[in-house]
Design a protein around this motif. Structure first.
Motif, PDB file in Angstrom:
ATOM      1  N   SER A 151     -11.520  51.767  16.567  1.00  0.00           N
ATOM      2  CA  SER A 151     -11.314  50.793  17.646  1.00  0.00           C
ATOM      3  C   SER A 151     -11.179  51.495  18.995  1.00  0.00           C
ATOM      4  N   ARG A 186     -19.960  46.411  21.369  1.00  0.00           N
ATOM      5  CA  ARG A 186     -19.170  45.522  20.513  1.00  0.00           C
ATOM      6  C   ARG A 186     -18.115  44.846  21.371  1.00  0.00           C
ATOM      7  N   GLN A 219     -14.798  42.114  20.784  1.00  0.00           N
ATOM      8  CA  GLN A 219     -13.952  41.387  19.848  1.00  0.00           C
ATOM      9  C   GLN A 219     -12.904  40.613  20.625  1.00  0.00           C
ATOM     10  N   PHE A 272     -19.230  50.694  14.734  1.00  0.00           N
ATOM     11  CA  PHE A 272     -19.757  49.330  14.609  1.00  0.00           C
ATOM     12  C   PHE A 272     -21.249  49.391  14.501  1.00  0.00           C
ATOM     13  N   THR A 302     -13.584  45.951  23.675  1.00  0.00           N
ATOM     14  CA  THR A 302     -15.005  46.201  23.795  1.00  0.00           C
ATOM     15  C   THR A 302     -15.265  47.690  23.631  1.00  0.00           C
ATOM     16  N   THR A 329     -16.319  38.551  16.598  1.00  0.00           N
ATOM     17  CA  THR A 329     -16.903  39.847  16.949  1.00  0.00           C
ATOM     18  C   THR A 329     -18.398  39.686  17.190  1.00  0.00           C
ATOM     19  N   ASN A 345     -21.642  42.303  17.915  1.00  0.00           N
ATOM     20  CA  ASN A 345     -22.230  43.633  18.064  1.00  0.00           C
ATOM     21  C   ASN A 345     -23.664  43.456  18.530  1.00  0.00           C
ATOM     22  N   ASP A 351     -10.739  35.023  14.977  1.00  0.00           N
ATOM     23  CA  ASP A 351     -11.162  36.379  15.292  1.00  0.00           C
ATOM     24  C   ASP A 351     -12.687  36.401  15.347  1.00  0.00           C
TER      25      ASP A 351
END
Length: 184
Positions: free
Chosen positions: A82, A54, A56, A184, A108, A38, A40, A36
């Motif tokens: 999210s 962001r 992910q 985020f 995103t 991420t 930002n 996973d």
């Protein structure tokens, strides 16, 4: 984690890169691998305007459909942290309208954050996401999007926000979300 943000609560510039690599099993009841990632990014446009993005991406390998229970290891989307155009965890649902996690996720969030007066702000956003168990033939067309705007008030705990979001495929599907701190 690589954290190069200028401020953890009221970020104006910098980036944050986080990653998770997990191996489970070792001859136990479940054996799988999870990745996973991420990223930002925060870019000031003017003194009072910030472009925040962001992205992910996550993948589970070795997950069996025989694991019939809900699991936090699978990927879910929806809610104020999210995909704001969907209810919490309801981006993907089964036939009983229950959250259905998947083994691949892409998401995103794109925001323009603008201070409008002292501690009050306005956010214009779009969220794009995909939950699936296999890579789609046309990735771009498979993405689902929402758009919206939010109002924020700065507090010592970070921004308190109210977001109004609509699903792009069906503008009749609208949600209001409340949250503390930016998503985020």
């Amino acid at each position: 984690n690589i954290d190069k943000k200028d401020n953890p609560l009221f970020t104006r510039k910098g980036f944050l890169l986080t990653g998770l690599l997990k191996f489970a099993g070792f001859n136990g009841s479940r054996e799988y691998t999870k990745v996973d990632l991420t990223l930002n990014s925060y870019i000031p446009i003017t003194n009072n305007t910030i472009n925040a993005i962001r992205m992910q991406i996550g993948k589970l390998w070795g997950w069996s459909n025989n694991y019939g229970d809900y699991s936090f290891e699978k990927f879910y989307l929806g809610g104020s942290t999210s995909m704001r155009g969907w209810e919490v965890l309801k981006f993907s649902e089964n036939d009983q309208n229950e959250p259905q996690g998947e083994t691949m996720r892409f998401m995103t969030n794109i925001e323009i954050r603008q201070k409008i007066y002292k501690s009050f702000g306005l956010t214009i956003f779009s969220d794009g996401g995909l939950l699936t168990n296999s890579y789609p033939d046309n990735f771009i067309d498979a993405l689902k999007w929402d758009i919206g705007f939010g109002l924020t008030i700065d507090t010592p705990f970070g921004p308190v926000r109210i977001d109004y979001a609509m699903q792009v495929d069906d503008f009749n599907k609208k949600l209001i979300n409340f949250g503390i701190q930016n998503i985020f």
